[in-house]
Design a protein around this motif. Structure first.
Motif, PDB file in Angstrom:
ATOM      1  N   MET A  22      16.242 -10.639   4.272  1.00 14.16           N
ATOM      2  CA  MET A  22      15.137 -10.644   3.308  1.00 14.16           C
ATOM      3  C   MET A  22      14.038  -9.665   3.715  1.00 14.16           C
ATOM      4  N   ARG A  23      13.704  -9.644   4.994  1.00 18.91           N
ATOM      5  CA  ARG A  23      12.644  -8.744   5.455  1.00 18.91           C
ATOM      6  C   ARG A  23      13.066  -7.276   5.283  1.00 18.91           C
ATOM      7  N   ASN A  24      14.343  -6.988   5.524  1.00 18.18           N
ATOM      8  CA  ASN A  24      14.838  -5.635   5.313  1.00 18.18           C
ATOM      9  C   ASN A  24      14.760  -5.238   3.844  1.00 18.18           C
ATOM     10  N   VAL A  25      15.114  -6.133   2.961  1.00 11.60           N
ATOM     11  CA  VAL A  25      15.057  -5.826   1.526  1.00 11.60           C
ATOM     12  C   VAL A  25      13.612  -5.664   1.078  1.00 11.60           C
ATOM     13  N   LEU A  26      12.730  -6.507   1.588  1.00  9.01           N
ATOM     14  CA  LEU A  26      11.311  -6.416   1.228  1.00  9.01           C
ATOM     15  C   LEU A  26      10.672  -5.105   1.697  1.00  9.01           C
ATOM     16  N   SER A  27      11.278  -4.453   2.698  1.00  6.15           N
ATOM     17  CA  SER A  27      10.731  -3.168   3.130  1.00  6.15           C
ATOM     18  C   SER A  27      10.806  -2.124   2.017  1.00  6.15           C
ATOM     19  N   GLY A  28      11.640  -2.379   1.011  1.00  6.63           N
ATOM     20  CA  GLY A  28      11.683  -1.509  -0.148  1.00  6.63           C
ATOM     21  C   GLY A  28      10.405  -1.543  -0.976  1.00  6.63           C
ATOM     22  N   ARG A  29       9.562  -2.519  -0.717  1.00  2.53           N
ATOM     23  CA  ARG A  29       8.308  -2.655  -1.469  1.00  2.53           C
ATOM     24  C   ARG A  29       7.152  -1.910  -0.809  1.00  2.53           C
ATOM     25  N   VAL A  30       7.440  -1.188   0.276  1.00  7.69           N
ATOM     26  CA  VAL A  30       6.382  -0.538   1.046  1.00  7.69           C
ATOM     27  C   VAL A  30       5.581   0.453   0.196  1.00  7.69           C
ATOM     28  N   GLY A  31       6.203   1.055  -0.784  1.00  5.86           N
ATOM     29  CA  GLY A  31       5.504   2.031  -1.613  1.00  5.86           C
ATOM     30  C   GLY A  31       4.487   1.435  -2.565  1.00  5.86           C
ATOM     31  N   TYR A  32       4.453   0.119  -2.633  1.00  6.88           N
ATOM     32  CA  TYR A  32       3.557  -0.551  -3.577  1.00  6.88           C
ATOM     33  C   TYR A  32       2.380  -1.242  -2.896  1.00  6.88           C
ATOM     34  N   HIS A  33       2.337  -1.211  -1.563  1.00  6.42           N
ATOM     35  CA  HIS A  33       1.301  -1.942  -0.831  1.00  6.42           C
ATOM     36  C   HIS A  33       0.734  -1.099   0.303  1.00  6.42           C
ATOM     37  N   ALA A  49      13.219  -9.172  -4.430  1.00  8.71           N
ATOM     38  CA  ALA A  49      14.158  -9.038  -3.316  1.00  8.71           C
ATOM     39  C   ALA A  49      15.339  -9.983  -3.483  1.00  8.71           C
ATOM     40  N   MET A  50      15.078 -11.223  -3.878  1.00 10.92           N
ATOM     41  CA  MET A  50      16.167 -12.183  -4.058  1.00 10.92           C
ATOM     42  C   MET A  50      17.061 -11.794  -5.226  1.00 10.92           C
ATOM     43  N   GLU A  96      23.078 -15.560  -0.284  1.00  6.86           N
ATOM     44  CA  GLU A  96      23.192 -16.638   0.696  1.00  6.86           C
ATOM     45  C   GLU A  96      22.908 -16.161   2.123  1.00  6.86           C
ATOM     46  N   LYS A  97      22.859 -14.838   2.321  1.00  2.00           N
ATOM     47  CA  LYS A  97      22.587 -14.278   3.641  1.00  2.00           C
ATOM     48  C   LYS A  97      21.109 -13.918   3.837  1.00  2.00           C
ATOM     49  N   ALA A  98      20.253 -14.289   2.898  1.00  2.14           N
ATOM     50  CA  ALA A  98      18.867 -13.801   2.863  1.00  2.14           C
ATOM     51  C   ALA A  98      18.097 -14.054   4.156  1.00  2.14           C
ATOM     52  N   TYR A  99      18.342 -15.152   4.819  1.00  3.69           N
ATOM     53  CA  TYR A  99      17.480 -15.524   5.945  1.00  3.69           C
ATOM     54  C   TYR A  99      18.185 -15.489   7.305  1.00  3.69           C
ATOM     55  N   ILE A 100      19.283 -14.755   7.371  1.00  6.28           N
ATOM     56  CA  ILE A 100      19.899 -14.532   8.673  1.00  6.28           C
ATOM     57  C   ILE A 100      19.595 -13.103   9.129  1.00  6.28           C
ATOM     58  N   ARG A 101      19.794 -12.829  10.412  1.00  6.29           N
ATOM     59  CA  ARG A 101      19.490 -11.499  10.938  1.00  6.29           C
ATOM     60  C   ARG A 101      20.501 -10.479  10.438  1.00  6.29           C
ATOM     61  N   ALA A 102      20.023  -9.272  10.216  1.00  8.36           N
ATOM     62  CA  ALA A 102      20.881  -8.214   9.690  1.00  8.36           C
ATOM     63  C   ALA A 102      22.034  -7.893  10.632  1.00  8.36           C
ATOM     64  N   ASP A 103      21.819  -8.034  11.944  1.00 10.24           N
ATOM     65  CA  ASP A 103      22.880  -7.684  12.892  1.00 10.24           C
ATOM     66  C   ASP A 103      23.993  -8.724  12.946  1.00 10.24           C
ATOM     67  N   GLN A 104      23.862  -9.803  12.189  1.00 11.48           N
ATOM     68  CA  GLN A 104      24.923 -10.800  12.102  1.00 11.48           C
ATOM     69  C   GLN A 104      25.865 -10.539  10.926  1.00 11.48           C
ATOM     70  N   LEU A 105      25.608  -9.482  10.179  1.00 12.38           N
ATOM     71  CA  LEU A 105      26.412  -9.157   9.010  1.00 12.38           C
ATOM     72  C   LEU A 105      27.505  -8.154   9.349  1.00 12.38           C
ATOM     73  N   ALA A 113      17.025  -0.704  -2.047  1.00  9.24           N
ATOM     74  CA  ALA A 113      16.723   0.318  -3.057  1.00  9.24           C
ATOM     75  C   ALA A 113      16.418  -0.324  -4.405  1.00  9.24           C
ATOM     76  N   LEU A 114      17.088  -1.424  -4.717  1.00 11.13           N
ATOM     77  CA  LEU A 114      16.815  -2.130  -5.971  1.00 11.13           C
ATOM     78  C   LEU A 114      15.438  -2.782  -5.945  1.00 11.13           C
ATOM     79  N   ALA A 115      15.091  -3.394  -4.805  1.00  9.45           N
ATOM     80  CA  ALA A 115      13.764  -4.000  -4.676  1.00  9.45           C
ATOM     81  C   ALA A 115      12.670  -2.953  -4.763  1.00  9.45           C
TER      82      ALA A 115
END
Length: 258
Positions: free
Chosen positions: A97-108, A126-127, A137-146, A159-161
């Motif tokens: 989730m935090r990685n996807v939310l980084s796509g919002r950096v251009g707005y804040h 993001a969701m 269903e993977k939103a709240y696990i660490r990216a390195d576990q994927l 990119a979608l977010a």
């Protein structure tokens, strides 16, 4: 719309990464760039969002010159351009989730991003993005576990977010197995068709280019040597793009079924 006007990129050693390219990519196209390693594919892609500075010419994004843009104007133009990398480019110790939310950096503001002060609207975007690539269903696990394929889907969701109007993908499936490759390419095509987001994708595989592109652009030594519909890209065309006199060897190396 993306427009390249007489664009060249010359490196300090004199090598030409791009050589006087003139072309236009229309809204909603799914364009695949093909060519050998060193043909200029990555340079082409990274010049569009100015990760690389061009040596001459001009690049227009929806009527605005990204080549001439500075400061806030450049920031606003880049906000509309999402980027997907071969190595996923995720913060592996952070949550999906935090990685996807980084796509919002251009707005804040930067401070808001550092403190993680995301709005409910940001989190909903993001969701929704994660749902679109089927990993909510993977939103709240660490990216390195994927798995690799799941990590690439996170980068697509980012990119979608971002609410990008254009997505540039630099060899997005190069490190993935065939089944996962199809899943990721299916995601990109579905997003292109359903959301009308322009896709510009670098690929090595001729079969994938034929299967997914609405238009194929072939590069050889920084020059456009083919630009047409996927149906027009015959084996002979690909042989000319890859510059190999031995057609049989070329098609085996790049995956054309004979």
């Amino acid at each position: 719309m993306i427009e390249l006007r007489n664009v060249s990129k010359v490196y300090p050693n004199g090598a030409r990464g791009l050589d006087r390219i003139d072309l236009q990519i229309d809204d909603g196209e799914f364009v695949v760039i093909v060519g050998l390693s060193g043909a200029g594919k990555s340079t082409f892609l990274r010049s569009i969002n100015r990760l690389h500075e061009i040596s001459e010419g001009e690049i227009m994004i929806n009527g605005n010159s990204i080549t001439k843009a500075r400061g806030n104007e450049l920031y606003r133009i880049r906000r509309d351009i999402g980027m997907i990398f071969q190595n996923f480019n995720l913060v592996r110790r952070s949550s999906v989730m935090r990685n996807v939310l980084s796509g919002r950096v251009g707005y804040h503001s930067t401070l808001k991003m550092l403190l993680g002060l995301f709005s409910k609207q940001d989190k909903a975007l993001a969701m929704d993005a994660l749902k679109r690539v089927n990993i909510a269903e993977k939103a709240y696990i660490r990216a390195d576990q994927l798995s690799g394929g799941q990590q690439q889907r996170v980068s697509i969701a980012r990119a979608l977010a971002q609410e990008a109007k254009v997505i540039l993908a630099d060899e997005p499936v190069a490190s993935l197995d065939p089944i996962t490759t199809k899943q990721v390419m299916d995601d990109l095509l579905r997003i292109n068709q359903e959301l009308h987001i322009t896709m510009v994708v670098n690929l090595h595989s001729v079969d994938l280019a034929k299967a997914y592109a609405s238009r194929i652009i072939g590069l050889n030594k920084g020059k456009v040597v083919f630009d047409g519909k996927a149906a027009e890209a015959t084996d002979e065309v690909f042989a000319s793009i890859y510059g190999n006199q031995n057609h049989e060897q070329t098609t085996k190396q790049i995956g054309v079924a004979k």
